[in-house]
Design a protein around this motif. Structure first.
Motif, PDB file in Angstrom:
ATOM      1  N   THR A 176     -19.642  31.531  12.865  1.00  0.00           N
ATOM      2  CA  THR A 176     -19.825  32.439  11.733  1.00  0.00           C
ATOM      3  C   THR A 176     -21.298  32.646  11.434  1.00  0.00           C
ATOM      4  OG1 THR A 176     -17.766  31.580  10.782  1.00  0.00           O
ATOM      5  CG2 THR A 176     -19.171  32.876   9.342  1.00  0.00           C
ATOM      6  N   PRO A 177     -21.758  33.911  11.383  1.00  0.00           N
ATOM      7  CA  PRO A 177     -23.157  34.184  11.047  1.00  0.00           C
ATOM      8  C   PRO A 177     -23.382  34.132   9.542  1.00  0.00           C
ATOM      9  CG  PRO A 177     -22.013  36.243  11.400  1.00  0.00           C
ATOM     10  CD  PRO A 177     -21.011  35.142  11.674  1.00  0.00           C
ATOM     11  N   VAL A 205     -23.814  41.087  15.130  1.00  0.00           N
ATOM     12  CA  VAL A 205     -25.211  41.000  14.738  1.00  0.00           C
ATOM     13  C   VAL A 205     -26.034  40.398  15.881  1.00  0.00           C
ATOM     14  CG1 VAL A 205     -24.947  38.711  13.697  1.00  0.00           C
ATOM     15  CG2 VAL A 205     -26.780  40.224  12.921  1.00  0.00           C
ATOM     16  N   SER A 206     -27.269  40.860  15.994  1.00  0.00           N
ATOM     17  CA  SER A 206     -28.147  40.387  17.066  1.00  0.00           C
ATOM     18  C   SER A 206     -28.304  38.878  17.025  1.00  0.00           C
ATOM     19  CB  SER A 206     -29.523  41.054  16.916  1.00  0.00           C
ATOM     20  OG  SER A 206     -30.439  40.531  17.841  1.00  0.00           O
ATOM     21  N   GLY A 207     -28.150  38.238  18.175  1.00  0.00           N
ATOM     22  CA  GLY A 207     -28.366  36.807  18.306  1.00  0.00           C
ATOM     23  C   GLY A 207     -27.119  35.951  18.272  1.00  0.00           C
ATOM     24  N   LEU A 258     -14.191  31.915  18.638  1.00  0.00           N
ATOM     25  CA  LEU A 258     -13.660  33.004  17.821  1.00  0.00           C
ATOM     26  C   LEU A 258     -14.800  33.587  16.993  1.00  0.00           C
ATOM     27  CD1 LEU A 258     -10.364  33.175  15.829  1.00  0.00           C
ATOM     28  CD2 LEU A 258     -12.497  33.851  14.740  1.00  0.00           C
ATOM     29  N   LEU A 259     -15.062  34.877  17.191  1.00  0.00           N
ATOM     30  CA  LEU A 259     -16.012  35.619  16.367  1.00  0.00           C
ATOM     31  C   LEU A 259     -15.195  36.505  15.426  1.00  0.00           C
ATOM     32  CD1 LEU A 259     -18.551  36.788  19.116  1.00  0.00           C
ATOM     33  CD2 LEU A 259     -18.740  34.801  17.607  1.00  0.00           C
ATOM     34  N   TRP A 260     -15.606  36.590  14.176  1.00  0.00           N
ATOM     35  CA  TRP A 260     -14.817  37.382  13.231  1.00  0.00           C
ATOM     36  C   TRP A 260     -15.715  38.092  12.243  1.00  0.00           C
ATOM     37  CZ3 TRP A 260     -13.249  35.170   8.067  1.00  0.00           C
ATOM     38  CH2 TRP A 260     -13.991  34.017   7.745  1.00  0.00           C
ATOM     39  N   GLY A 318     -21.564  27.336  11.919  1.00  0.00           N
ATOM     40  CA  GLY A 318     -22.148  28.495  11.273  1.00  0.00           C
ATOM     41  C   GLY A 318     -23.522  28.222  10.723  1.00  0.00           C
ATOM     42  N   GLY A 319     -24.293  29.299  10.583  1.00  0.00           N
ATOM     43  CA  GLY A 319     -25.626  29.205  10.036  1.00  0.00           C
ATOM     44  C   GLY A 319     -25.779  30.038   8.785  1.00  0.00           C
TER      45      GLY A 319
END
Length: 289
Positions: A26-27, A35-37, A53-55, A96-97
């Motif tokens: 999670t970004p 999103v970039s990166g 898993l990207l969401w 996540g960050g």
């Protein structure tokens, strides 16, 4: 692009990799999965033997806008729980960050049965960091609705972007009740007011006792006002048995990136571009849990 309906809203997601334990990555902010990166880190974790898993969380990317819960992170935690249930995916690692770290921590606190490990970095905290979040993510919409009504929301840049990625969001915004939106916005804003006993916004420190899984924390930068070193150290103290490591990117990366972007030297703020450097440390940690 896959999606499922969760709590009355569509959530867009993507799963990378075909074998291995699942990591939910999670970004931060209200940024989506593209999103970039973010993807380079996801791909590095897949290469290390995991699925990822990207969401797009509610109010991010191409997912539906939604507004409920004590804080936006509470809403995201509940959404993630229902997303995993809908996909019939068992317990997983949460990583996540920035805002994604807060969302991951709160999910682990509220729904510990879903989590087998936790990886956190760029944890937001401190007076500047929390006030900045409230001023950036809550106040503009609150002030717009108070002055121009709900009809003003779709005209704002942030919500125009959500409508561009998902046209259904325009009607979802216009259908909001003004008084209820103001009440919710004030509640979300209050979470960003620094309070004794709340290291992260809107979450009492005693909630950290609920985190009982192996946890990795990447220390914040020494002079990073948004993600203070002190906050990462406090979270390390609050999560019993957690592991704290030095950042795998330059100590002053966040400050230098902000300066270069603000001066016009960069066409985007590369806030997540160095995250891929954390892949070796994350993989090492997860492999020896």
């Amino acid at each position: 692009m896959s999606s499922v309906e969760v709590n009355g809203g569509r959530v867009v997601y993507e799963i990378l990799g075909t074998t291995g334990d699942l990591i939910v990555l999670t970004p931060g902010g209200r940024f989506g999965k593209d999103v970039s990166g973010l993807r380079p880190l996801a791909e590095a974790l897949v290469a290390g033997g995991y699925r990822v898993l990207l969401w797009d969380r509610p109010n991010c990317g191409a997912s539906d806008v939604q507004f409920f819960g004590p804080t936006e992170s509470h809403m995201r935690a509940e959404t993630l729980r229902e997303l995993l249930r809908a996909l019939a995916i068992g317990p997983c690692v949460l990583a996540g960050g920035s805002g994604g770290a807060r969302d991951s921590m709160l999910t682990a606190m509220l729904y510990p049965e879903l989590v087998t490990g936790l990886v956190l970095w760029n944890i937001v905290g401190g007076i500047y960091g929390t006030f900045n979040l409230g001023a950036f993510y809550v106040l503009p919409s609150l002030q717009t609705v108070r002055g121009r009504g709900i009809a003003g929301l779709p005209r704002m840049r942030e919500w125009r972007e959500r409508i561009a990625e998902n046209p259904a969001n325009e009607q979802r915004l216009l259908a909001l009740d003004k008084d209820e939106f103001v009440k919710l916005s004030l509640r979300w804003l209050n979470a960003y007011v620094s309070k004794p006993g709340q290291t992260i916004p809107g979450v009492d420190d005693e909630m950290f006792d609920r985190i009982r899984v192996p946890s990795l924390i990447i220390r914040g930068g020494a002079n990073d006002l948004d993600h203070p070193k002190r906050t990462s150290l406090e979270v390390h103290c609050l999560i019993e048995g957690s592991t704290l490591i030095e950042p795998p990117w330059p100590e002053d990366y966040w400050e230098r990136a902000f300066e270069e972007y603000s001066s016009g030297k960069l066409d985007h703020f590369p806030m997540f571009d160095t995250w891929v450097r954390a892949a070796p440390a994350i993989l090492e940690f997860l492999d020896r849990r």
